[in-house]
Enzyme design. Structure first.
Site, PDB file in Angstrom:
ATOM      1  N   VAL A  58       0.813  -1.227   0.000  1.00  0.00           N
ATOM      2  CA  VAL A  58       0.000   0.000   0.000  1.00  0.00           C
ATOM      3  C   VAL A  58       0.846   1.277   0.000  1.00  0.00           C
ATOM      4  O   VAL A  58       0.285   2.372  -0.111  1.00  0.00           O
ATOM      5  CB  VAL A  58      -1.019   0.031   1.170  1.00  0.00           C
ATOM      6  CG1 VAL A  58      -2.018  -1.099   1.033  1.00  0.00           C
ATOM      7  CG2 VAL A  58      -0.337   0.018   2.528  1.00  0.00           C
ATOM      8  N   GLY A 103      -6.327   9.005   0.346  1.00  0.00           N
ATOM      9  CA  GLY A 103      -6.734   9.423  -0.999  1.00  0.00           C
ATOM     10  C   GLY A 103      -7.831   8.509  -1.535  1.00  0.00           C
ATOM     11  O   GLY A 103      -8.806   8.976  -2.144  1.00  0.00           O
ATOM     12  N   ALA A 115      -4.803   2.503  12.081  1.00  0.00           N
ATOM     13  CA  ALA A 115      -4.224   1.902  13.286  1.00  0.00           C
ATOM     14  C   ALA A 115      -3.035   2.724  13.745  1.00  0.00           C
ATOM     15  O   ALA A 115      -1.989   2.754  13.105  1.00  0.00           O
ATOM     16  CB  ALA A 115      -3.784   0.471  12.984  1.00  0.00           C
ATOM     17  N   TYR A 146       9.136   3.695  13.644  1.00  0.00           N
ATOM     18  CA  TYR A 146       7.744   3.268  13.852  1.00  0.00           C
ATOM     19  C   TYR A 146       6.949   4.395  14.510  1.00  0.00           C
ATOM     20  O   TYR A 146       5.883   4.783  14.045  1.00  0.00           O
ATOM     21  CB  TYR A 146       7.738   2.026  14.741  1.00  0.00           C
ATOM     22  CG  TYR A 146       6.375   1.417  14.970  1.00  0.00           C
ATOM     23  CD1 TYR A 146       5.672   0.802  13.924  1.00  0.00           C
ATOM     24  CD2 TYR A 146       5.782   1.423  16.241  1.00  0.00           C
ATOM     25  CE1 TYR A 146       4.430   0.221  14.139  1.00  0.00           C
ATOM     26  CE2 TYR A 146       4.549   0.842  16.454  1.00  0.00           C
ATOM     27  CZ  TYR A 146       3.874   0.239  15.407  1.00  0.00           C
ATOM     28  OH  TYR A 146       2.644  -0.339  15.625  1.00  0.00           O
ATOM     29  N   TYR A 160      -6.596  15.231   6.477  1.00  0.00           N
ATOM     30  CA  TYR A 160      -7.635  14.820   5.512  1.00  0.00           C
ATOM     31  C   TYR A 160      -9.028  15.042   6.089  1.00  0.00           C
ATOM     32  O   TYR A 160      -9.961  15.377   5.367  1.00  0.00           O
ATOM     33  CB  TYR A 160      -7.442  13.352   5.085  1.00  0.00           C
ATOM     34  CG  TYR A 160      -6.645  13.247   3.812  1.00  0.00           C
ATOM     35  CD1 TYR A 160      -5.280  13.533   3.807  1.00  0.00           C
ATOM     36  CD2 TYR A 160      -7.248  12.900   2.607  1.00  0.00           C
ATOM     37  CE1 TYR A 160      -4.539  13.463   2.632  1.00  0.00           C
ATOM     38  CE2 TYR A 160      -6.522  12.827   1.430  1.00  0.00           C
ATOM     39  CZ  TYR A 160      -5.170  13.114   1.447  1.00  0.00           C
ATOM     40  OH  TYR A 160      -4.447  13.048   0.285  1.00  0.00           O
ATOM     41  N   THR A 176      -1.219  -6.059  22.470  1.00  0.00           N
ATOM     42  CA  THR A 176      -2.337  -6.980  22.251  1.00  0.00           C
ATOM     43  C   THR A 176      -1.781  -8.361  21.959  1.00  0.00           C
ATOM     44  O   THR A 176      -0.692  -8.480  21.402  1.00  0.00           O
ATOM     45  CB  THR A 176      -3.171  -6.479  21.049  1.00  0.00           C
ATOM     46  OG1 THR A 176      -3.580  -5.140  21.321  1.00  0.00           O
ATOM     47  CG2 THR A 176      -4.405  -7.329  20.814  1.00  0.00           C
TER      48      THR A 176
END
Ligand code: UDP
Length: 313
Positions: A58, A103, A115, A146, A160, A176
């Site tokens: 992505v 986008g 996330a 990170y 956005y 988690t």
């Protein structure tokens, strides 16, 4: 049928989210480049006509044919050893990947949930961590790739929302655990459980006085599901506020696994390892009516057979 795109679909959390949205009657489009994910986590979904899979990174332009109602952006290396090994990919998926998906959300008029992480608080000077705390992050330290990627993810998501009016949600995820974690991802829980099963030393970093608060994945998925359907665009912590020191956690795992050969060994503390971490979840309680239902002990019992199988395999 509502259509949802889930990035990082073959990962630990992404795959559980795919399961949840399929169960809720959605058409799920899973996307992953398998950098840290595994098709094992979603192979049970391939026969379903409600599920589609795209192998794609992505951080490159994202094209999805047809309409989209929701996007959940969960693609990223997420364990410290992964993002140390893949610093550039980590920065790209958090920054360029998030930009591409925002986008896409704008083009498809879809609502997007991204996330984020408790790492935006860095090595926190406020305890427990509330959403209005700005954090204590070292941008040039090893974890910076990170932490700063996720801080950028939050900033561009807000931009956005404010500038383009995109419907956005931001979840800050705390530690988690559960089935489908990679046993060798270097995180403390898979490391300790597999070491205990093999009868090896549990590698406690530093003196083990640093704390974490562990949430079972079922609770996390429920919190995310509720946040997506809420009308709150500011960040929300989702995690289990019960805190434990890493040394006590090692002892708990030794007792749970019950292998008399397992013992504790000490290793150096990694650079910039946060000393304390505990979510303040008042906001999630108030806005989402959410709080964890599964105790750490119960969650560990539910996860043990998965780890036993993986270590044995
Ligand atoms: N840790 C440890 N032994 C291990 C792996 C991790 O003592 O084999 C410690 C680590 O130093 C940190 C905590 O456990 O204080 C949680 O580490 P993890 O990598 O799971 O994630 P983090 O919460 O730091 O992102």
């Amino acid at each position: 049928m509502k259509r949802v795109l889930i990035t990082g679909a073959a990962g630990f959390l992404g795959s559980h989210l795919c399961d949840r949205f399929i169960r809720e009657g959605y058409h799920v489009i899973g996307m992953d480049n398998l950098l840290t994910g595994s098709l094992d986590n979603i192979q049970h979904l391939f026969p379903l006509k409600e599920f589609e899979y795209y192998h794609h990174d992505v951080s490159k332009f994202v094209h999805v044919p047809g309409t989209l109602d929701y996007i959940l952006h969960f693609a990223s290396p997420a364990s410290p050893i992964d993002y140390l090994k893949m610093p550039i990919q980590t920065l790209k998926v958090g920054a360029l990947g998030t930009h591409n998906l925002l986008g896409l959300a704008k083009a498809k008029n879809a609502r997007i949930l991204v996330a984020s992480t408790s790492e935006v608080y860095g090595d926190p000077l406020v305890h427990p961590q509330k959403e209005d705390y700005w954090g204590n992050v070292n941008p040039v330290g090893p974890r910076g790739v990170y932490d700063e990627a996720k801080r950028f993810l939050e900033a561009i998501t807000m931009a956005y929302h404010n500038f383009h009016g995109v419907e956005t949600r931001i979840v800050r995820i705390f530690n988690t655990f559960g089935p489908r974690m990679r046993i060798n991802d270097g995180r403390v829980l898979p490391a300790f459980i597999s070491q205990a099963i093999r009868g090896e030393g549990l590698t406690v970093f530093g003196d083990g006085s640093q704390t974490r608060s562990f949430c079972f994945m079922e609770d996390l998925v429920e919190g995310i599901y509720r946040l997506l359907h809420s009308d709150h665009h500011l960040p929300v912590n989702i995690g289990n506020p019960r805190e434990i020191s890493i040394l006590d956690f090692a002892k708990e795992i030794i007792e749970l696994v019950g292998n008399p050969k397992a013992k504790i060994v000490y290793k150096p503390l990694p650079v910039d390892d946060p000393k304390i971490r505990q979510p303040d979840i008042s906001k999630a309680r108030e806005i989402l009516g959410w709080e964890p239902k599964v105790s750490r002990e119960e969650g560990l019992k539910k996860s043990l057979s998965y780890f036993q199988e993986k270590v044995g395999a």
